[in-house]
Design an enzyme around this catalytic site. Structure first.
Site, PDB file in Angstrom:
ATOM      1  N   SER A  43       0.817  -1.217   0.000  1.00  0.00           N
ATOM      2  CA  SER A  43       0.000   0.000   0.000  1.00  0.00           C
ATOM      3  C   SER A  43       0.851   1.267   0.000  1.00  0.00           C
ATOM      4  O   SER A  43       1.810   1.389   0.756  1.00  0.00           O
ATOM      5  CB  SER A  43      -0.926   0.026   1.219  1.00  0.00           C
ATOM      6  OG  SER A  43      -1.612   1.264   1.261  1.00  0.00           O
ATOM      7  N   ARG A  44       0.451   2.218  -0.846  1.00  0.00           N
ATOM      8  CA  ARG A  44       1.134   3.513  -0.899  1.00  0.00           C
ATOM      9  C   ARG A  44       0.331   4.598  -0.176  1.00  0.00           C
ATOM     10  O   ARG A  44       0.686   5.774  -0.206  1.00  0.00           O
ATOM     11  CB  ARG A  44       1.388   3.899  -2.358  1.00  0.00           C
ATOM     12  CG  ARG A  44       2.336   2.901  -3.034  1.00  0.00           C
ATOM     13  CD  ARG A  44       2.726   3.310  -4.422  1.00  0.00           C
ATOM     14  NE  ARG A  44       3.505   4.539  -4.429  1.00  0.00           N
ATOM     15  CZ  ARG A  44       3.991   5.087  -5.548  1.00  0.00           C
ATOM     16  NH1 ARG A  44       3.784   4.483  -6.704  1.00  0.00           N
ATOM     17  NH2 ARG A  44       4.680   6.208  -5.506  1.00  0.00           N
ATOM     18  N   LYS A  71     -13.316  -4.869   1.601  1.00  0.00           N
ATOM     19  CA  LYS A  71     -14.227  -3.764   1.274  1.00  0.00           C
ATOM     20  C   LYS A  71     -15.705  -4.144   1.412  1.00  0.00           C
ATOM     21  O   LYS A  71     -16.517  -3.333   1.854  1.00  0.00           O
ATOM     22  CB  LYS A  71     -13.954  -3.249  -0.144  1.00  0.00           C
ATOM     23  CG  LYS A  71     -12.620  -2.527  -0.288  1.00  0.00           C
ATOM     24  CD  LYS A  71     -12.470  -1.963  -1.692  1.00  0.00           C
ATOM     25  CE  LYS A  71     -11.102  -1.335  -1.890  1.00  0.00           C
ATOM     26  NZ  LYS A  71     -10.992  -0.708  -3.222  1.00  0.00           N
ATOM     27  N   ALA A 117     -14.421  -3.657  -8.736  1.00  0.00           N
ATOM     28  CA  ALA A 117     -13.796  -2.410  -9.204  1.00  0.00           C
ATOM     29  C   ALA A 117     -14.714  -1.693 -10.186  1.00  0.00           C
ATOM     30  O   ALA A 117     -14.839  -0.466 -10.160  1.00  0.00           O
ATOM     31  CB  ALA A 117     -12.451  -2.709  -9.855  1.00  0.00           C
ATOM     32  N   ASN A 120     -17.407  -8.760 -19.995  1.00  0.00           N
ATOM     33  CA  ASN A 120     -16.836  -9.726 -19.058  1.00  0.00           C
ATOM     34  C   ASN A 120     -16.715 -11.089 -19.722  1.00  0.00           C
ATOM     35  O   ASN A 120     -17.479 -11.415 -20.626  1.00  0.00           O
ATOM     36  CB  ASN A 120     -17.738  -9.825 -17.814  1.00  0.00           C
ATOM     37  CG  ASN A 120     -17.006 -10.435 -16.634  1.00  0.00           C
ATOM     38  OD1 ASN A 120     -15.953  -9.959 -16.240  1.00  0.00           O
ATOM     39  ND2 ASN A 120     -17.556 -11.506 -16.085  1.00  0.00           N
ATOM     40  N   ARG A 172     -22.338 -12.646 -15.568  1.00  0.00           N
ATOM     41  CA  ARG A 172     -21.902 -11.774 -14.465  1.00  0.00           C
ATOM     42  C   ARG A 172     -22.064 -10.302 -14.842  1.00  0.00           C
ATOM     43  O   ARG A 172     -22.474  -9.480 -14.023  1.00  0.00           O
ATOM     44  CB  ARG A 172     -20.452 -12.083 -14.093  1.00  0.00           C
ATOM     45  CG  ARG A 172     -20.020 -11.359 -12.841  1.00  0.00           C
ATOM     46  CD  ARG A 172     -18.750 -11.883 -12.242  1.00  0.00           C
ATOM     47  NE  ARG A 172     -18.438 -11.125 -11.032  1.00  0.00           N
ATOM     48  CZ  ARG A 172     -17.287 -11.177 -10.392  1.00  0.00           C
ATOM     49  NH1 ARG A 172     -16.328 -11.966 -10.823  1.00  0.00           N
ATOM     50  NH2 ARG A 172     -17.085 -10.470  -9.312  1.00  0.00           N
ATOM     51  N   GLY A 221      -3.276   3.376 -13.397  1.00  0.00           N
ATOM     52  CA  GLY A 221      -4.108   3.726 -12.255  1.00  0.00           C
ATOM     53  C   GLY A 221      -3.520   4.497 -11.101  1.00  0.00           C
ATOM     54  O   GLY A 221      -4.196   4.663 -10.086  1.00  0.00           O
TER      55      GLY A 221
END
Length: 262
Positions: A15-16, A66, A130, A150, A155, A236
Site C-alpha cells: 500500500s502507498r 471492502k 472495481a 466480461n 456476471r 491507475g
C-alpha cells in the site's frame, strides 16, 4: 493533537496510502499519523473496531475487506450503497460511517488528463467490484453510455441489472469479452489480467480514443496494445491518488490538488 489514520488489508505491505496521506498533510498543514494495519483474513472486524476504540479518526479499507466493511457500517453514502463496498471509514456520533471513493478517484484522474467525460460512450473490461464502484461516479460526471464486458456474460448482465435500479439515468449494456467491437471514447481495464499476466487481446474492430488501466506499476498488455495503436493511455496511479484525496477531504475537510501529486 495528532489525528490517527490507517489503511487495513491483507496483504498490506504494497500500500502507498501512508506516503500519499503524509504528503497531503504536509501540503495542507494537517497534523496526522497514517499507518498500515495487516488484519488476519478472519479478523477484520475486531482489528477495525479496536482501531476506532483506541481513538482512530479514519480508516481506509483495501482488498479483501471492502465488502465486509460495507456490511458493518451503520451509515452509508449513496455511492457506497451503489458500490456495495466501502474503502473509507470514520466514526460520527458513535456510528460507523462508510464511503467508497474509488469511482471519484477515477473521475478525478480522467479529468486531470483532460479527457472529456461529457456525453461519452465508455467500455469497461471486467464486471467485478472495481467496475461496480466506478459506474455511478462516471455517470454523474457525464458519461452517456457504459458497456460492461466480461468473460462470463451472465456476471456482466447481473451487474447491469443491479445497477439499472440504482442508477436509472444510466444507459448500461452487458457484452461478452469475445464480442468486443464498435467505437468508444474511453476503454477502462478493470480486469485482473494486468495483475495476473494473462494477455487480453483487443480486436481490430474495437476502436477507442483513450485507454485507462486501473492497475499501476506492473506490465500491462492492455497498455501495450494502446501504445501500438498510438492511443493516449494512463495507468491507475492517478486513480489511487484521487481516491486518497477524496478520503482525506472527508476526514479533514481540506481537498489537496490532484495535479500536485502526479
Amino acid at each position: 493533537m495528532t489525528k490517527q489514520f490507517a489503511v487495513i488489508g491483507n496483504p498490506i505491505e504494497q500500500s502507498r496510502s501512508p506516503e500519499l496521506h503524509h504528503a497531503f498533510a504536509e501540503k495542507t498543514g494537517v497534523d496526522l499519523n497514517y499507518q498500515k494495519r495487516l488484519a488476519p483474513l478472519d479478523g477484520f472486524e475486531s482489528s477495525m473496531r479496536s482501531f476506532f476504540a483506541e481513538g482512530g479518526s479514519g480508516m481506509n479499507v483495501t482488498v479483501p475487506f471492502k465488502e465486509q466493511a460495507f456490511a458493518l457500517c451503520d451509515v452509508l453514502t449513496e455511492r457506497a450503497q451503489i458500490a456495495k463496498a466501502v474503502n473509507t471509514l470514520w466514526m460520527e456520533n458513535g456510528k460507523l460511517h462508510g464511503d467508497n471513493t474509488d469511482g471519484q478517484g477515477l473521475v478525478a484522474a480522467i479529468q486531470a488528463l483532460e479527457w472529456n467525460l461529457e456525453n461519452t460512450t465508455i467500455l469497461i473490461l471486467g464486471a467485478g467490484g472495481a467496475t461496480r464502484g466506478v459506474i455511478y461516479p462516471l455517470v454523474q460526471a457525464g458519461a452517456q453510455k457504459i458497456v460492461i464486458a466480461n468473460r462470463t456474460l451472465a456476471r456482466a448482465e447481473q451487474l447491469v441489472d443491479d445497477l439499472k435500479t440504482a442508477v436509472p439515468q444510466a444507459q448500461l449494456q452487458a457484452i461478452s469479452l469475445n464480442d468486443l467491437e464498435g467505437d468508444f471514447d474511453i476503454v477502462i481495464n478493470a480486469t485482473s489480467t494486468s495483475l495476473s499476466g494473462d494477455a487480453l487481446q483487443l480486436p481490430e474492430k474495437l476502436q477507442f480514443k483513450y485507454a485507462y488501466e486501473m492497475a499501476y506499476g506492473k506490465p500491462s498488455s492492455f497498455i501495450d496494445q494502446a501504445k501500438q495503436r498510438n492511443v493516449p493511455y494512463a495507468e491507475g496511479f492517478g486513480m489511487l491518488v484521487g481516491q486518497a484525496i477524496e478520503a482525506f477531504y472527508i476526514w479533514n475537510g481540506v481537498r489537496p490538488q490532484l495535479k500536485d501529486f502526479l
